[in-house]
Design a protein around this motif. Structure first.
Motif: not given
Length: 154
Positions: A20, A133, A138
């Motif tokens: 992430g 995000a 991702k």
């Protein structure tokens, strides 16, 4: 019938956990500290040349050119030979290709050089990191350009 003929994703892509925004952000900060440290070591001797004045080459300074080369080479070579930079190693992240094969020079030139150049040159493109995000896999724009993903090592 083989797995490729059935158009099913391989099991290696199903079990991937994508890294992430925050994990990648902290890894990038570590990498910047490392690159700035390397540049500091390499560029300090240039302060003793030319009485401390910067040496210019057209619009650029010699230290700016060398610093940029070190920046791009660090990301390019570390990712090519280790599939991760030192920052990614610390946080347990790895760069992989979209199809899970080994990274090629062309993938990395687009990801690490062209993608990062776009992010650094145009101010507004820094905000494109937000794709990391909110995207399902991702991916940043530089990942999309290079057909890569950043995954958490297991």
């Amino acid at each position: 019938m083989t797995e490729e003929q059935m158009n099913y994703p391989s099991t290696s892509t199903i079990n991937k956990r994508y890294a992430g925004f925050w994990m990648r952000f902290w890894a990038y900060l570590v990498d910047l500290i490392i690159v700035f440290s390397i540049n500091g070591i390499l560029l300090v001797p240039l302060k003793f040349i030319n009485d401390g004045f910067s040496m210019e080459l057209g619009y650029w300074t010699i230290t700016g050119i060398i610093g940029s080369i070190v920046f791009y080479l660090y990301f390019l070579l570390m990712t090519k030979y280790f599939n991760q930079t030192l920052g990614k190693m610390i946080f347990g992240l790895r760069v992989i290709r979209e199809d899970s094969q080994s990274l090629r020079w062309s993938d990395l030139l687009f990801r690490e050089v062209v993608g990062r150049f776009i992010h650094r040159v145009f101010f507004i493109t820094v905000f494109l990191y937000l794709f990391v995000a909110f995207g399902a896999q991702k991916q940043g724009i530089h990942d999309m350009i290079g057909n890569t993903r950043v995954v958490i090592e297991e």
